[in-house]
Structures are given as C-alpha cells and as structure tokens.
Design an enzyme around this catalytic site. Sequence first.
Site, short mmCIF file in Angstrom:
data_model
loop_
_atom_site.label_atom_id
_atom_site.label_comp_id
_atom_site.label_asym_id
_atom_site.label_seq_id
_atom_site.Cartn_x
_atom_site.Cartn_y
_atom_site.Cartn_z
CB SER A 148 14.79 -1.11 -9.79
OG SER A 148 13.77 -1.11 -10.76
CE1 TYR A 161 10.98 -0.99 -5.88
CE2 TYR A 161 11.11 -0.33 -8.18
CZ TYR A 161 11.47 -1.18 -7.16
OH TYR A 161 12.34 -2.21 -7.42
CE LYS A 165 14.70 -0.89 -5.33
NZ LYS A 165 15.58 -1.74 -4.50
#
Length: 256
Positions: A148, A161, A165
Amino acid sequence: MTIALPKTPSFDLIGSRALVTGASSGIGLACATALARAGSHVTLVARRAEQLHALQTALTDEGLHAESLPLDITDLAALEHEMAVREPFDIVVNSAGLARHSPALQSQPDDFDTVFNLNVKAAYFLFQFAAKKLFEAGKPGSLIAISSQMAHVGGVDRAVYCASKHAVEGFTKSMAIEWGKANIRVNTVCPTFIKTDLTAATFNDPEKRAWIEQHIKLDRVGEVEDLMGAVVYLASNASAMVTGTSLKVDGGWTAE
C-alpha cells in the site's frame, strides 16, 4: 555501420505457474486475470469458494488456465501443506489483506492481532513456503506483495494498518537480499485507494473521499485495472533486474 539493436524483454508468462491469494474479488481478482491473460496457469486462493469457482469459470470461458484452491492463508499448517504438495510456483502474488481503522488511542489488541496475522504473518510465511519450493527445484521466481502507499506514509486512523504494511516492506527487502543469488525476486506493489467493494464505504463518505482526492495528483481515484500492468511487469522477464523495491501505483500520493 551496422547497429545491433537490443531485444525488448518479454512480458508474456506462457508456461509459468502463478498463485494469487485474495483472488475472489477486487485487486486479487484483477491480478489473477492479468496473469492468466499473459499466459500463466493461475491457482486462485481465497476463503470464499463460490466466488473462486465463479472466477475460475470466467477465466476458463476465455480459454485461459485457472484452478481454485479455497484456503484461509492464516491457517499456516494448511498453507504449508498446500504449498508442499504442489509443484513450485514461478509467480506468487499475495493480495490477501484487511484493515481495521480507528484512532491510535482506541486501537484494540484483537484488531492489531487480526490485522498482523493476515497482513504480515501469513504473508511472510506464504513467501517462505513458496521460496523453499523454488530453492528445492533450483528455479527462479517472482514473489509480489500487494502492499500500500500507506507503507510509505502515515494516515489518520490507520496506525495499525500502516504498521502492518511498513512491516511488509521490511521483510520483502530482507528476503530480496537473501534470495537474490538464487534469482528469486521479491517486490511490492503499493496502490493508492482503489475502488473495490471493500473501499466502497470510504468512497461513499464525502469527507473521506475529499481527503483522498486532495492527495492523488492525477485527479482521479484508482481502479483495479491500474494495477494489472504493474503485476504483469513484476512477474515477467521485463523486470528481471528488479528486486527488493516498491512499485508505487499511487497517482503521486507519496510524491509530497
């Protein structure tokens, strides 16, 4: 004088075997379709068997090669078994992932563990299991993580999150260093916000959509089609000298 022109590397994947996780929808479905259309025999992996079989049918109806493997990749014993009993995959694309967004002060241990179990732990061991088979067979390979843009920046309500990543970027670089001499390449694709069923709620929120559009310099949000060429490139010989890096498909988000 005669000039010897260089040969353009091939993007075709004819004769290769690929495995795509998270293939039942969204980005994973697009990646599987792109690889199949480039000539690869694709094994489709996800938990939802019905959606997998529907995708398999759609691909084979086009004359492409695909098979379904319903599997939860967080079940590491099952994942290791399935990788062990199959021939090595030339290409692995890990598109399985999830997010649980909240302010950092409100993050819960269960949310953290759930996100990291899939986004980091399962992804790590998927690549490990795939690489072991390639080493045993003495074959090269291309391992691709759908990461991402949030692996390179921070975001409000996205601490867990983003952490997951950033971790993916770290282990792919280390794996690329360790496995380079065996010609096993490890890279990530880092998309911006892509329109899928999973992001519909975000795009339907006017405030969140305005925040997204403010940061994307190309003045539009991402579509799954925007990622298909990137995945074929990293899977093919066209990227033979590319490893340990991130291909950002972010519309300029991280250029700031």
